[in-house]
Enzyme design. Structure first.
Site, PDB file in Angstrom:
ATOM      1  N   SER A 152      21.385 -10.773  12.604  1.00 52.07           N
ATOM      2  CA  SER A 152      20.660  -9.517  12.375  1.00 52.07           C
ATOM      3  C   SER A 152      20.338  -8.820  13.692  1.00 52.07           C
ATOM      4  O   SER A 152      19.700  -9.405  14.573  1.00 52.07           O
ATOM      5  CB  SER A 152      19.349  -9.809  11.638  1.00 52.07           C
ATOM      6  OG  SER A 152      18.550  -8.646  11.631  1.00 52.07           O
ATOM      7  N   ARG A 169      44.912  -9.783   3.729  1.00 51.93           N
ATOM      8  CA  ARG A 169      44.573  -9.528   5.141  1.00 51.93           C
ATOM      9  C   ARG A 169      45.518 -10.172   6.140  1.00 51.93           C
ATOM     10  O   ARG A 169      45.557  -9.741   7.294  1.00 51.93           O
ATOM     11  CB  ARG A 169      43.139  -9.997   5.417  1.00 51.93           C
ATOM     12  CG  ARG A 169      42.075  -9.311   4.562  1.00 51.93           C
ATOM     13  CD  ARG A 169      42.042  -7.795   4.744  1.00 51.93           C
ATOM     14  NE  ARG A 169      40.970  -7.183   3.962  1.00 51.93           N
ATOM     15  CZ  ARG A 169      40.684  -5.894   3.975  1.00 51.93           C
ATOM     16  NH1 ARG A 169      41.380  -5.059   4.719  1.00 51.93           N
ATOM     17  NH2 ARG A 169      39.696  -5.426   3.222  1.00 51.93           N
TER      18      ARG A 169
HETATM   19  C1  LIG Z   1      45.395  -2.865   3.597  1.00 52.26           C
HETATM   20  C2  LIG Z   1      44.086  -2.550   2.922  1.00 52.26           C
HETATM   21  C3  LIG Z   1      43.631  -1.247   2.916  1.00 52.26           C
HETATM   22  C4  LIG Z   1      42.414  -0.951   2.284  1.00 52.26           C
HETATM   23  N1  LIG Z   1      41.964   0.334   2.294  1.00 52.26           N
HETATM   24  C5  LIG Z   1      40.804   0.645   1.668  1.00 52.26           C
HETATM   25  C6  LIG Z   1      40.310   1.981   1.640  1.00 52.26           C
HETATM   26  O1  LIG Z   1      40.924   2.896   2.165  1.00 52.26           O
HETATM   27  N2  LIG Z   1      39.117   2.226   1.030  1.00 52.26           N
HETATM   28  C7  LIG Z   1      38.403   1.239   0.405  1.00 52.26           C
HETATM   29  O2  LIG Z   1      37.335   1.510  -0.157  1.00 52.26           O
HETATM   30  N3  LIG Z   1      38.845  -0.040   0.417  1.00 52.26           N
HETATM   31  C8  LIG Z   1      40.007  -0.358   1.029  1.00 52.26           C
HETATM   32  N4  LIG Z   1      40.438  -1.669   1.038  1.00 52.26           N
HETATM   33  C9  LIG Z   1      39.591  -2.708   0.441  1.00 52.26           C
HETATM   34  C10 LIG Z   1      40.103  -3.124  -0.960  1.00 52.26           C
HETATM   35  O3  LIG Z   1      40.045  -2.057  -1.869  1.00 52.26           O
HETATM   36  C11 LIG Z   1      39.248  -4.298  -1.496  1.00 52.26           C
HETATM   37  O4  LIG Z   1      37.909  -3.872  -1.632  1.00 52.26           O
HETATM   38  C12 LIG Z   1      39.286  -5.516  -0.604  1.00 52.26           C
HETATM   39  O5  LIG Z   1      40.613  -5.794  -0.206  1.00 52.26           O
HETATM   40  C13 LIG Z   1      38.705  -6.722  -1.343  1.00 52.26           C
HETATM   41  O6  LIG Z   1      39.656  -7.165  -2.284  1.00 52.26           O
HETATM   42  P1  LIG Z   1      39.228  -7.831  -3.658  1.00 52.26           P
HETATM   43  O7  LIG Z   1      38.405  -6.893  -4.498  1.00 52.26           O
HETATM   44  O8  LIG Z   1      40.500  -8.346  -4.289  1.00 52.26           O
HETATM   45  O9  LIG Z   1      38.353  -9.083  -3.164  1.00 52.26           O
HETATM   46  P2  LIG Z   1      37.042  -9.710  -3.803  1.00 52.26           P
HETATM   47  O10 LIG Z   1      35.954  -8.714  -3.867  1.00 52.26           O
HETATM   48  O11 LIG Z   1      36.782 -10.989  -3.084  1.00 52.26           O
HETATM   49  O12 LIG Z   1      37.457 -10.007  -5.296  1.00 52.26           O
HETATM   50  C14 LIG Z   1      38.397 -11.061  -5.593  1.00 52.26           C
HETATM   51  C15 LIG Z   1      38.950 -10.805  -6.972  1.00 52.26           C
HETATM   52  O13 LIG Z   1      37.886 -10.944  -7.938  1.00 52.26           O
HETATM   53  C16 LIG Z   1      38.064  -9.994  -8.981  1.00 52.26           C
HETATM   54  N5  LIG Z   1      36.910  -9.082  -8.962  1.00 52.26           N
HETATM   55  C17 LIG Z   1      35.932  -9.023  -8.015  1.00 52.26           C
HETATM   56  N6  LIG Z   1      35.016  -8.098  -8.357  1.00 52.26           N
HETATM   57  C18 LIG Z   1      35.446  -7.547  -9.511  1.00 52.26           C
HETATM   58  C19 LIG Z   1      34.948  -6.525 -10.341  1.00 52.26           C
HETATM   59  N7  LIG Z   1      33.845  -5.828 -10.058  1.00 52.26           N
HETATM   60  N8  LIG Z   1      35.638  -6.217 -11.444  1.00 52.26           N
HETATM   61  C20 LIG Z   1      36.774  -6.863 -11.773  1.00 52.26           C
HETATM   62  N9  LIG Z   1      37.315  -7.842 -11.024  1.00 52.26           N
HETATM   63  C21 LIG Z   1      36.667  -8.177  -9.906  1.00 52.26           C
HETATM   64  C22 LIG Z   1      39.367  -9.269  -8.696  1.00 52.26           C
HETATM   65  O14 LIG Z   1      40.425  -9.946  -9.353  1.00 52.26           O
HETATM   66  C23 LIG Z   1      39.517  -9.415  -7.196  1.00 52.26           C
HETATM   67  O15 LIG Z   1      40.859  -9.324  -6.748  1.00 52.26           O
HETATM   68  C24 LIG Z   1      41.652  -1.982   1.650  1.00 52.26           C
HETATM   69  C25 LIG Z   1      42.146  -3.288   1.663  1.00 52.26           C
HETATM   70  C26 LIG Z   1      43.337  -3.582   2.295  1.00 52.26           C
HETATM   71  C27 LIG Z   1      43.830  -5.021   2.303  1.00 52.26           C
END
Ligand SMILES: Cc1cc2nc3c(=O)[nH]c(=O)nc-3n(C[C@H](O)[C@H](O)[C@H](O)COP(=O)(O)OP(=O)(O)OC[C@H]3O[C@@H](n4cnc5c(N)ncnc54)[C@H](O)[C@@H]3O)c2cc1C
Length: 226
Positions: free
Chosen positions: A90, A187
């Site tokens: 923090s 990532r």
């Molecule tokens: C190359 C790249 C570019 C990106 N660019 C952008 C951008 O421009 N703007 C932006 O805002 N973000 C961006 N992101 C972030 C992206 O949209 C995701 O928020 C981030 O990669 C986390 O992925 P995740 O939700 O799969 O992971 P986690 O949050 O760890 O979730 C893991 C899995 O759990 C499930 N899950 C989690 N929460 C929920 C839910 N609420 N509802 C349904 N299923 C759920 C899904 O299956 C998900 O894949 C980018 C990511 C990457 C890798």
């Protein structure tokens, strides 16, 4: 400890579960789970089957806790991964150190191409030197102002506004292998920002050491989290 970028690292603090936890938790469906010392060929085949058919829950009965030091802009992307537990240093309660990320010369890149089809190329030496010098100057200036503000009894939560998004922070990050594979899939990928990909590679090396057969199944099945 895996060193990353100029001042960062990833360190595995604790790990529990492992490949055996995947097999045992899956076999309870048939009431056939059994604690053993090693994995048979059938066990390894089962891990691959679960990965291939995206039976994800058996990959949740394990845990990794990492200590990570990374620039704030890397954490900004990292913390979008919601299936994890996080505790971060923090800036309200502690004085931040003078560590900020300055890319090494070969890692200073320029963007080439059109929107939607960008590629990256190394900057020329002169452009990289200028960029690094200006960035270092801004960070040192900002840090000096931060220290002055603290000296003037400005609240640390306001003093830190002089700092930059390349300032290093630290966190504990706890995940299971299913969520870790989702992180690695996204990532440690060519479309991810290069800096966070360096951390993902360090995590991937540790994952491979600790859950070798799960890791192999992840890679063999297209690096898609189950
Ligand atoms: C190359 C790249 C570019 C990106 N660019 C952008 C951008 O421009 N703007 C932006 O805002 N973000 C961006 N992101 C972030 C992206 O949209 C995701 O928020 C981030 O990669 C986390 O992925 P995740 O939700 O799969 O992971 P986690 O949050 O760890 O979730 C893991 C899995 O759990 C499930 N899950 C989690 N929460 C929920 C839910 N609420 N509802 C349904 N299923 C759920 C899904 O299956 C998900 O894949 C980018 C990511 C990457 C890798």
């Amino acid at each position: 400890m895996h060193e990353v970028l100029d001042h960062g690292y990833v360190k595995l603090i604790t790990h529990s579960g492992g490949d055996l936890s995947v097999v045992d938790s899956a076999r309870i469906s048939y009431n056939a789970h059994a604690q053993r010392d090693g994995l048979s060929d059938a066990d390894i085949g089962l891990i691959n089957y679960l990965m291939k058919h995206r039976h994800g829950t058996p990959f949740e009965h394990n845990m990794f806790t990492f200590l990570v030091k990374a620039p704030i802009f890397v954490f900004r992307e990292w913390h979008r991964h919601r299936i994890a537990s996080i505790n971060e240093m923090s800036g309200r309660y502690t004085e931040l150190g003078e560590d900020f990320y300055i890319p090494y010369h070969p890692d200073v890149r320029v963007r080439v191409g059109k929107p939607g089809a960008y590629t990256y190329a190394p900057a020329s030496i002169q452009v990289a030197i200028t960029y690094r010098d200006r960035l270092r100057w801004c960070c040192e200036e900002g840090y000096a102002r931060y220290k002055e503000a603290l000296h003037d009894d400005i609240a640390p939560e306001l003093a830190r506004l002089f700092l930059h998004v390349n300032h290093y922070s630290e966190m504990y990050w706890t995940v299971n292998s299913r969520s870790l594979m989702n992180f690695l899939s996204l990532r440690n990928h060519p479309t991810a920002q290069w800096e966070i990909a360096q951390y993902a590679q360090a995590l991937e090396d540790i994952f491979k050491e600790q859950m070798f057969h799960t890791y192999n199944a992840f890679v063999d099945n297209g690096r898609v989290a189950p």
